[in-house]
Design a protein around this motif. Structure first.
Motif, PDB file in Angstrom:
ATOM      1  N   ALA A   1       0.786  -1.119   0.028  1.00 28.45           N
ATOM      2  CA  ALA A   1      -0.128  -0.093  -0.018  1.00 28.45           C
ATOM      3  C   ALA A   1       0.847   1.159   0.344  1.00 28.45           C
ATOM      4  CB  ALA A   1      -0.890  -0.075   1.217  1.00 28.45           C
ATOM      5  N   TYR A   2       0.925   2.081  -1.104  1.00 30.54           N
ATOM      6  CA  TYR A   2       1.903   3.252  -1.174  1.00 30.54           C
ATOM      7  C   TYR A   2       1.476   4.173  -2.085  1.00 30.54           C
ATOM      8  CZ  TYR A   2       3.682   0.270  -5.027  1.00 30.54           C
ATOM      9  OH  TYR A   2       3.863  -0.390  -6.347  1.00 30.54           O
ATOM     10  N   ASN A   3       1.950   5.407  -2.321  1.00 36.12           N
ATOM     11  CA  ASN A   3       1.670   6.334  -3.068  1.00 36.12           C
ATOM     12  C   ASN A   3       2.593   6.170  -4.143  1.00 36.12           C
ATOM     13  OD1 ASN A   3       1.128   8.051  -0.217  1.00 36.12           O
ATOM     14  ND2 ASN A   3      -0.112   8.550  -2.041  1.00 36.12           N
ATOM     15  N   ILE A   4       2.467   6.788  -5.447  1.00 34.75           N
ATOM     16  CA  ILE A   4       3.096   6.694  -6.660  1.00 34.75           C
ATOM     17  C   ILE A   4       3.061   8.069  -7.305  1.00 34.75           C
ATOM     18  CG2 ILE A   4       2.602   4.069  -7.094  1.00 34.75           C
ATOM     19  CD1 ILE A   4       0.394   4.744  -9.066  1.00 34.75           C
ATOM     20  N   THR A   5       2.318   9.234  -6.999  1.00 37.44           N
ATOM     21  CA  THR A   5       2.231  10.297  -7.560  1.00 37.44           C
ATOM     22  C   THR A   5       3.104  11.354  -6.802  1.00 37.44           C
ATOM     23  OG1 THR A   5      -0.041   9.890  -8.120  1.00 37.44           O
ATOM     24  CG2 THR A   5       0.715  12.285  -8.191  1.00 37.44           C
ATOM     25  N   GLU A   6       3.937  11.910  -7.690  1.00 36.23           N
ATOM     26  CA  GLU A   6       4.955  12.874  -7.278  1.00 36.23           C
ATOM     27  C   GLU A   6       4.239  14.025  -6.545  1.00 36.23           C
ATOM     28  OE1 GLU A   6       8.834  14.138  -6.923  1.00 36.23           O
ATOM     29  OE2 GLU A   6       8.030  12.697  -7.930  1.00 36.23           O
TER      30      GLU A   6
ATOM     31  N   PHE B   1     -12.366  -3.270   0.227  1.00 37.22           N
ATOM     32  CA  PHE B   1     -12.319  -1.851   0.727  1.00 37.22           C
ATOM     33  C   PHE B   1     -11.293  -1.143   0.102  1.00 37.22           C
ATOM     34  CE2 PHE B   1     -14.268  -5.017   3.823  1.00 37.22           C
ATOM     35  CZ  PHE B   1     -15.197  -4.336   4.455  1.00 37.22           C
ATOM     36  N   VAL B   2     -11.625  -0.149  -0.723  1.00 33.14           N
ATOM     37  CA  VAL B   2     -10.884   0.859  -1.472  1.00 33.14           C
ATOM     38  C   VAL B   2     -10.927   2.174  -1.147  1.00 33.14           C
ATOM     39  CG1 VAL B   2     -10.080   1.367  -3.661  1.00 33.14           C
ATOM     40  CG2 VAL B   2     -10.764  -1.046  -3.285  1.00 33.14           C
ATOM     41  N   SER B   3      -9.499   2.388  -0.387  1.00 33.83           N
ATOM     42  CA  SER B   3      -9.654   3.940  -0.054  1.00 33.83           C
ATOM     43  C   SER B   3      -9.675   4.751  -1.405  1.00 33.83           C
ATOM     44  CB  SER B   3      -8.230   4.020   0.756  1.00 33.83           C
ATOM     45  OG  SER B   3      -7.078   3.814   0.068  1.00 33.83           O
ATOM     46  N   MET B   4      -9.835   6.101  -0.933  1.00 27.49           N
ATOM     47  CA  MET B   4      -9.851   7.425  -2.009  1.00 27.49           C
ATOM     48  C   MET B   4     -10.033   8.606  -1.064  1.00 27.49           C
ATOM     49  SD  MET B   4     -13.406   6.922  -3.806  1.00 27.49           S
ATOM     50  CE  MET B   4     -14.707   7.328  -3.098  1.00 27.49           C
ATOM     51  N   ASN B   5      -9.327   9.535  -1.156  1.00 27.76           N
ATOM     52  CA  ASN B   5      -9.210  10.874  -0.645  1.00 27.76           C
ATOM     53  C   ASN B   5      -7.828  11.371  -1.084  1.00 27.76           C
ATOM     54  OD1 ASN B   5      -7.407   9.850   1.609  1.00 27.76           O
ATOM     55  ND2 ASN B   5      -8.062  11.387   2.685  1.00 27.76           N
ATOM     56  N   LEU B   6      -7.958  12.758  -1.117  1.00 27.06           N
ATOM     57  CA  LEU B   6      -6.742  13.422  -1.846  1.00 27.06           C
ATOM     58  C   LEU B   6      -6.435  14.534  -0.567  1.00 27.06           C
ATOM     59  CD1 LEU B   6      -7.595  14.560  -5.405  1.00 27.06           C
ATOM     60  CD2 LEU B   6      -6.253  12.630  -4.716  1.00 27.06           C
ATOM     61  N   PRO B   7      -5.008  14.583  -0.191  1.00 27.49           N
ATOM     62  CA  PRO B   7      -3.903  14.258  -1.210  1.00 27.49           C
ATOM     63  C   PRO B   7      -3.332  13.002  -0.799  1.00 27.49           C
ATOM     64  CG  PRO B   7      -3.019  15.688   0.341  1.00 27.49           C
ATOM     65  CD  PRO B   7      -4.476  15.502   0.499  1.00 27.49           C
ATOM     66  N   PHE B   8      -3.863  12.110   0.194  1.00 33.10           N
ATOM     67  CA  PHE B   8      -3.210  11.134   0.808  1.00 33.10           C
ATOM     68  C   PHE B   8      -3.132   9.968   0.059  1.00 33.10           C
ATOM     69  CE2 PHE B   8      -4.454  14.104   4.105  1.00 33.10           C
ATOM     70  CZ  PHE B   8      -3.123  14.672   4.603  1.00 33.10           C
TER      71      PHE B   8
ATOM     72  N   GLY C   1      -6.176  -0.413   2.790  1.00 38.89           N
ATOM     73  CA  GLY C   1      -5.080   0.559   3.567  1.00 38.89           C
ATOM     74  C   GLY C   1      -5.105   1.811   2.702  1.00 38.89           C
ATOM     75  N   ASP C   2      -3.956   2.636   3.098  1.00 39.19           N
ATOM     76  CA  ASP C   2      -3.567   3.981   2.297  1.00 39.19           C
ATOM     77  C   ASP C   2      -3.034   3.851   1.238  1.00 39.19           C
ATOM     78  OD1 ASP C   2      -5.396   5.053   4.307  1.00 39.19           O
ATOM     79  OD2 ASP C   2      -3.870   6.630   4.969  1.00 39.19           O
ATOM     80  N   THR C   3      -3.520   3.784   0.059  1.00 34.42           N
ATOM     81  CA  THR C   3      -2.613   3.593  -1.184  1.00 34.42           C
ATOM     82  C   THR C   3      -3.136   4.158  -2.267  1.00 34.42           C
ATOM     83  OG1 THR C   3      -1.774   1.797  -2.435  1.00 34.42           O
ATOM     84  CG2 THR C   3      -4.035   1.614  -1.861  1.00 34.42           C
TER      85      THR C   3
END
Length: 255
Positions: free
Chosen positions: A144-149, A194-201, A176-178
């Motif tokens: 679970a991780y971020n990929i956006t600059e 269960f799929v997370s969605m919110n910005l910017p996290f 999780g947060d991804t």
């Protein structure tokens, strides 16, 4: 319960005063959303933004418990606990000390290093790609991780967990947060997600829906979509973008 179709129908009533509340807003009622499985019913109870309780034939899982214990009033106590990562809307050591006792937990390695001494003995640390068991249930820790600059520091690759829970004949994925990562897209055989969605996290509704369409679970809940800094995502918009073959569940915690 609200499915994609009933949500769309009720959304037309917005001018008549219908209010769709955020994930977990009806926590006090604790209505359960029941899924029939080969081993028996699985019941999902929302609690808050990123937390839920899941009753299964093997026992009751608490996922990312946080906040006041009163929010869990009327729900079964945990037989097992999962913690995805150390952020305060997922990891709450004070609540864990109140409820965990000798309850077995699976956590990511970062949380394992933070646990109070009394809880550490009952916790298993799983890194991405590792597996363990809780109350006889196989749990895989997945990335679970971020990929956006600009977001990479929020959830760096390799630190945080999602989980795949292998119940008998029914597989549950907790993101999780991804963001929309390749490892999510490659999932197979998921019954409930269960799929997370919110910005910017994490990610926006469009990216979350696109990922869901790629791995095609039978059911999906959007969750974690009300950000602390105003980054709210619209679950209705998510539902409209998900393929018809996937049933979007908004859960009985909506009114």
């Amino acid at each position: 319960m609200f499915t994609r179709r009933t949500l769309m129908k009720h959304s037309l009533a917005g001018a008549a005063g219908l209010t769709i509340l955020p994930y977990g807003a009806r926590a006090a009622a604790h209505d359960g959303d029941v899924f029939e499985t080969p081993a028996g019913p699985v019941t999902v109870h929302p609690v808050s933004h990123a937390s839920f309780v899941m009753e299964t034939p093997a026992g009751t899982f608490w996922v990312d418990p946080m906040g006041e214990l009163s929010a869990y009033e009327g729900l079964p106590r945990p037989d097992a606990i999962l913690v995805t990562h150390e952020h305060g809307d997922h990891y709450d050591p004070a609540l864990l000390e109140e409820v965990a006792g000798d309850v077995p937990m699976i956590v990511n390695p970062a949380v394992a290093g933070m646990l109070p001494e009394g809880l550490a003995a009952n916790a298993t640390a799983l890194a991405n790609g590792e597996s363990g068991t809780l109350i006889g249930v196989l749990v895989d820790a997945v990335p679970a991780y971020n990929i956006t600059e600009g977001r990479l520091d929020f959830h760096p690759e390799g630190r945080d967990n999602g989980y795949v829970i292998g119940l008998d004949g029914f597989t549950v994925y907790v993101s999780g947060d991804t963001e929309d990562i390749p490892e999510m897209r490659a999932l197979e055989g998921v019954d409930l997600a269960f799929v997370s969605m919110n910005l910017p996290f994490t990610m926006d509704a469009e990216a979350a829906a696109d990922a869901v369409n790629a791995f095609a679970p039978t059911y999906v809940y959007p969750y974690h979509y009300r950000g602390r800094d105003g980054g709210t995502q619209d679950p209705q918009a998510f539902a409209e973008m998900v393929d018809e073959a996937v049933e979007v569940r908004m859960g009985p915690w909506y009114e």
